[in-house]
Design an enzyme around this catalytic site. Structure first.
Site, mmCIF file in Angstrom:
data_model
loop_
_atom_site.group_PDB
_atom_site.id
_atom_site.type_symbol
_atom_site.label_atom_id
_atom_site.label_comp_id
_atom_site.label_asym_id
_atom_site.label_seq_id
_atom_site.Cartn_x
_atom_site.Cartn_y
_atom_site.Cartn_z
ATOM 1 N N SER A 64 0.835 -1.207 0.000
ATOM 2 C CA SER A 64 0.000 0.000 0.000
ATOM 3 C C SER A 64 0.868 1.255 0.000
ATOM 4 C CB SER A 64 -0.848 -0.042 1.281
ATOM 5 O OG SER A 64 -1.390 1.217 1.556
ATOM 6 N N TYR A 124 -1.922 -0.152 11.015
ATOM 7 C CA TYR A 124 -2.108 -0.661 9.656
ATOM 8 C C TYR A 124 -0.869 -0.373 8.805
ATOM 9 C CZ TYR A 124 -3.807 -1.278 4.898
ATOM 10 O OH TYR A 124 -3.933 -1.693 3.588
HETATM 11 N N1 LIG Z 1 -8.725 -1.218 -0.846
HETATM 12 C C1 LIG Z 1 -7.700 -0.373 -0.897
HETATM 13 O O1 LIG Z 1 -7.867 0.840 -1.094
HETATM 14 C C2 LIG Z 1 -6.279 -0.883 -0.779
HETATM 15 C C3 LIG Z 1 -5.220 -0.012 -1.050
HETATM 16 C C4 LIG Z 1 -3.905 -0.472 -0.951
HETATM 17 C C5 LIG Z 1 -3.671 -1.786 -0.575
HETATM 18 N N2 LIG Z 1 -4.721 -2.620 -0.293
HETATM 19 C C6 LIG Z 1 -4.419 -4.004 0.105
HETATM 20 O O2 LIG Z 1 -5.076 -4.865 -0.801
HETATM 21 C C7 LIG Z 1 -5.509 -6.052 -0.131
HETATM 22 C C8 LIG Z 1 -6.989 -6.271 -0.335
HETATM 23 O O3 LIG Z 1 -7.707 -5.135 0.162
HETATM 24 P P1 LIG Z 1 -9.309 -5.098 0.128
HETATM 25 O O4 LIG Z 1 -9.694 -3.692 0.019
HETATM 26 O O5 LIG Z 1 -9.808 -6.068 -0.867
HETATM 27 O O6 LIG Z 1 -9.647 -5.610 1.604
HETATM 28 P P2 LIG Z 1 -10.947 -6.386 2.132
HETATM 29 O O7 LIG Z 1 -11.076 -6.052 3.576
HETATM 30 O O8 LIG Z 1 -12.116 -6.135 1.255
HETATM 31 O O9 LIG Z 1 -10.542 -7.912 1.978
HETATM 32 C C9 LIG Z 1 -9.648 -8.535 2.848
HETATM 33 C C10 LIG Z 1 -9.695 -10.024 2.619
HETATM 34 O O10 LIG Z 1 -8.788 -10.650 3.548
HETATM 35 C C11 LIG Z 1 -9.459 -11.720 4.162
HETATM 36 N N3 LIG Z 1 -8.911 -11.966 5.503
HETATM 37 C C12 LIG Z 1 -8.894 -11.118 6.562
HETATM 38 N N4 LIG Z 1 -8.388 -11.735 7.633
HETATM 39 C C13 LIG Z 1 -8.064 -13.000 7.249
HETATM 40 C C14 LIG Z 1 -7.510 -14.115 7.901
HETATM 41 N N5 LIG Z 1 -7.193 -14.069 9.208
HETATM 42 N N6 LIG Z 1 -7.318 -15.270 7.200
HETATM 43 C C15 LIG Z 1 -7.655 -15.338 5.894
HETATM 44 N N7 LIG Z 1 -8.185 -14.310 5.207
HETATM 45 C C16 LIG Z 1 -8.390 -13.148 5.888
HETATM 46 C C17 LIG Z 1 -10.927 -11.281 4.243
HETATM 47 O O11 LIG Z 1 -11.788 -12.387 4.456
HETATM 48 C C18 LIG Z 1 -11.070 -10.667 2.861
HETATM 49 O O12 LIG Z 1 -11.304 -11.684 1.923
HETATM 50 C C19 LIG Z 1 -5.105 -5.883 1.331
HETATM 51 O O13 LIG Z 1 -3.855 -6.515 1.532
HETATM 52 C C20 LIG Z 1 -4.953 -4.381 1.477
HETATM 53 O O14 LIG Z 1 -4.059 -4.046 2.524
HETATM 54 C C21 LIG Z 1 -6.019 -2.200 -0.392
#
Ligand SMILES: NC(=O)c1ccc[n+]([C@@H]2O[C@H](COP(=O)([O-])OP(=O)(O)OC[C@H]3O[C@@H](n4cnc5c(N)ncnc54)[C@H](O)[C@@H]3O)[C@@H](O)[C@H]2O)c1
Length: 325
Positions: free
Chosen positions: A126, A150
């Site tokens: 991120s 985070y």
């Molecule tokens: N959405 C954004 O703006 C953004 C920006 C930069 C980076 N990211 C990164 O991208 C990735 C996905 O983000 P997102 O927005 O889809 O998040 P989200 O919260 O929608 O999805 C997270 C996923 O991780 C799974 N998860 C959480 N805890 C878990 C565990 N203990 N065991 C197994 N699975 C688990 C959840 O079930 C879900 O499927 C993350 O790593 C996040 O840090 C997101």
């Protein structure tokens, strides 16, 4: 991608579901790890559960991760599972560090032991890793100085991932993404889905303000993100790709009030006033990404303008999500 054996963690989340859908459409053989999955998730709405191999469990279970890689003869791993919300991470630091750091370690270490099949590990980092910086836009040579739970968890994850390349030769690529928005984000305390939902209900959207200004973010549409992953994967054998981190952003920092006003305008809700709320969680003020490296080495650049992305997003919430009942 035809018949490629792919493992996706976090597949039931916002970004993971879009990647899963895309890979299935490309003919890949996709395996996912599910810790939880709501019936209203994009993953369920698109019926992806019927098109993938499913293992139920937690990313903290390293034995299970290795079992999946071995049983499914995994070739490519997309690691997205995370506690991905700032406020949740702030309230649950221990779980956040466990999932985001130990979980990432489990994926990398299991992959390291099975490079007979594993050809690529793509890790979701991120722009939060850069923390507050006087110099913007961020570039990949800057020091990682995230400072809240985070952000620190993503710094550790990002460094861990690259260390597995440098120490063990594991073919890892790290993507550092700006603020992603698009259809299927059920995290309604994020700005875009939260604003759309409030306005749809005729309620005032929330504008969270820190004490020292207004939050500005580099907003990226989900289709540009799916492309970013494919560019990382398709170029993994090119010089200067494996073992590297890449910024993915538009290069434009937009303040949150402008985003909310754009959504109001598209939804024809200009008459609904916003409510200003003081933010008490310490967060980075301005984020903006220089994606030159991704363009030069991968050929990627963002295609979607914020206006076009928001229009598609709102259309989906109105015509699909809010009609689910
Ligand atoms: N959405 C954004 O703006 C953004 C920006 C930069 C980076 N990211 C990164 O991208 C990735 C996905 O983000 P997102 O927005 O889809 O998040 P989200 O919260 O929608 O999805 C997270 C996923 O991780 C799974 N998860 C959480 N805890 C878990 C565990 N203990 N065991 C197994 N699975 C688990 C959840 O079930 C879900 O499927 C993350 O790593 C996040 O840090 C997101």
């Amino acid at each position: 991608m035809k018949n490629k054996r792919i493992f996706i963690t976090g597949a039931t989340g916002f970004v993971g579901a879009h990647i899963t859908k895309h890979l299935i459409e490309q003919g890949a053989n996709v395996t996912v790890l599910i810790e939880r999955c709501d019936s209203s998730s994009y993953f369920s709405i698109c019926g992806l559960d019927k098109k993938v191999n499913i293992y139920y469990g937690d990313i903290s279970d390293g034995t299970l991760i290795e079992q999946i890689i071995v049983e499914q003869k995994i070739e490519v791993i997309f690691h997205l599972a995370a506690v991905a919300l700032q406020d949740l991470a702030y309230k649950m630091p221990k779980v956040t560090f466990q999932v985001n750091i130990v979980g990432t370690y489990n994926v990398l270490d299991a992959a390291r032991l099975h490079t007979d099949t594993v050809e690529a590990v793509l890790v979701a980092s991120s722009d939060k890793v850069y923390g507050d910086s006087d110099v913007l836009p961020y570039n990949e040579n800057m020091v990682l100085q995230g400072s809240n739970p985070y952000d620190v968890s993503k710094v550790c994850q990002d460094m861990l991932a690259r260390s597995f390349y440098h120490s063990y030769g594991l073919p890892v690529v790290v993507g550092r993404f700006g603020n992603i928005y698009g259809p299927g984000d059920n995290n309604f305390n994020r700005l875009v889905p939260g604003t759309v939902q409030k306005l749809e209900n005729g309620e005032s959207p929330l504008l969270r303000y820190p004490a020292n200004g207004i939050f500005k973010r580099d907003f990226l549409y989900i289709k540009d993100i799916v492309n970013a992953y494919m560019y990382m994967l398709n170029n993994i054998n090119k010089e200067g790709v494996v073992g590297n981190a890449f910024n993915f952003g538009t290069g434009i920092a937009t303040d949150i009030e402008t985003v909310v006003n754009k959504i109001k305008s598209i939804m024809k809700c200009e008459d609904i006033p916003s409510v200003v709320q003081k933010s008490n969680v310490s967060e980075i003020l301005v984020q903006q990404l220089d994606a030159t490296k991704a363009f030069e080495r991968l050929g990627w650049k963002a295609e979607y303008s914020l206006d076009k992305g928001l229009e598609e997003t709102i259309d989906w919430y109105r015509n699909v999500y809010f009609k689910l009942g």
